[in-house]
Design a protein around this motif. Sequence first.
Motif, short mmCIF file in Angstrom:
data_model
loop_
_atom_site.label_atom_id
_atom_site.label_comp_id
_atom_site.label_asym_id
_atom_site.label_seq_id
_atom_site.Cartn_x
_atom_site.Cartn_y
_atom_site.Cartn_z
N ASP A 107 0.94 -1.20 0.22
CA ASP A 107 0.04 -0.12 -0.07
C ASP A 107 0.69 1.69 -0.40
N ARG A 148 -7.12 1.97 -6.11
CA ARG A 148 -6.41 2.59 -4.90
C ARG A 148 -6.10 3.15 -5.24
N GLN A 170 -5.57 7.02 -4.06
CA GLN A 170 -4.43 7.79 -3.30
C GLN A 170 -3.45 8.48 -4.32
#
Length: 321
Positions: A89, A116, A120
Amino acid sequence: MFGSQIPVLQAPIGGSAVPELVASVANAGAIGGLALTGWSESDASAVIAKTRALTSGLFFVNFLLAFEPQCLGSVLDSDVPIVTFSFGDAGQLIPVIKAAGKVCGVQVGNLLGARRAALQGADFLICQGIEAGGRVQSTQPLESLLKSVVNEDLGVPVVATGGIASGAAIRDAMAMGASGVMMGTRFLATKESRAHELYKDRIVRSSAADTAMTLCFMDGWLNSTHRVLRNQTLEDWEAAGCPPPGSRPGEGDVLVKMDDGEPVARYHMFQPLAGYEGRVEELPMYCGTGCTDIHDVPSAGELVQRLWREARIHQPKPSSA
Ligand SMILES: Cc1cc2nc3c(=O)[nH]c(=O)nc-3n(C[C@H](O)[C@H](O)[C@H](O)COP(=O)(O)O)c2cc1C
């Protein structure tokens, strides 16, 4: 991409991605890549400086987020303009890279990962298909992943990677909406790469059917799927029923000595590099399915020019969607 003449990135292929390779790619108008996972701050500064001394072209550095990015500080202080992350991540790190005025790319292996990373703030995405050599974070063939991510229109450029090793494959990926491609295995088999000669030779002699997705070479990084060329270590482990650490055939055998004399045991994740002595062909020889298209060991600069020439004359294959 990013002002490069040729939208090709050389993947961060671990210890094979030495400054000579990265610079040769960058000097040919494409984008080189250093793999800095596990490097100390001082070693990272030195390898970046060495690469910069060989090229004024574009190169990036990569971190595998399954491990601590120990030398991030040196990278932030350097003039390297692009940083990529994979296997983890990147949410906390993307703003740090961007605040330092750098471009941040994130490798993804499925559509959720792409969404994702885009949310981000990633500046570009690297879509990895299961055809890839090395550690495979993908769960999908490149074509279906690329199409689903491009269709989603996430507002950032998408780079395709995994199994690409020819001008035709570059063109096909770009016809499907990729802004560029990244190649790892193709650049392992170049003069400048630090892959062991026997490893380069096996890549040249192999085709996709000689590769396997496995968990075999797990020491140093547990439970991470990888694609390698079949070899004795893998055959014996599979024949024994793929047992866990503690009951694997030949476990503890020292296969090679690295150039500094350090031993490397069977099942370790280290790829065979020039200067290693011993049973190098029993180490993991990471290799993507694109090896079918690899028949020579040219200089990386010549290769970039050749692939791009071929990509420009190739007629894209009709879309299967
Ligand atoms: C020997 C080797 C080492 C690799 N090391 C890294 C790495 O350190 N970080 C990373 O993000 N990807 C790494 N990869 C994966 C590449 O980034 C890329 O996804 C892959 O090479 C693409 O598939 P291809 O080899 O078929 O071109 C490695 C691949 C190989 C073959």
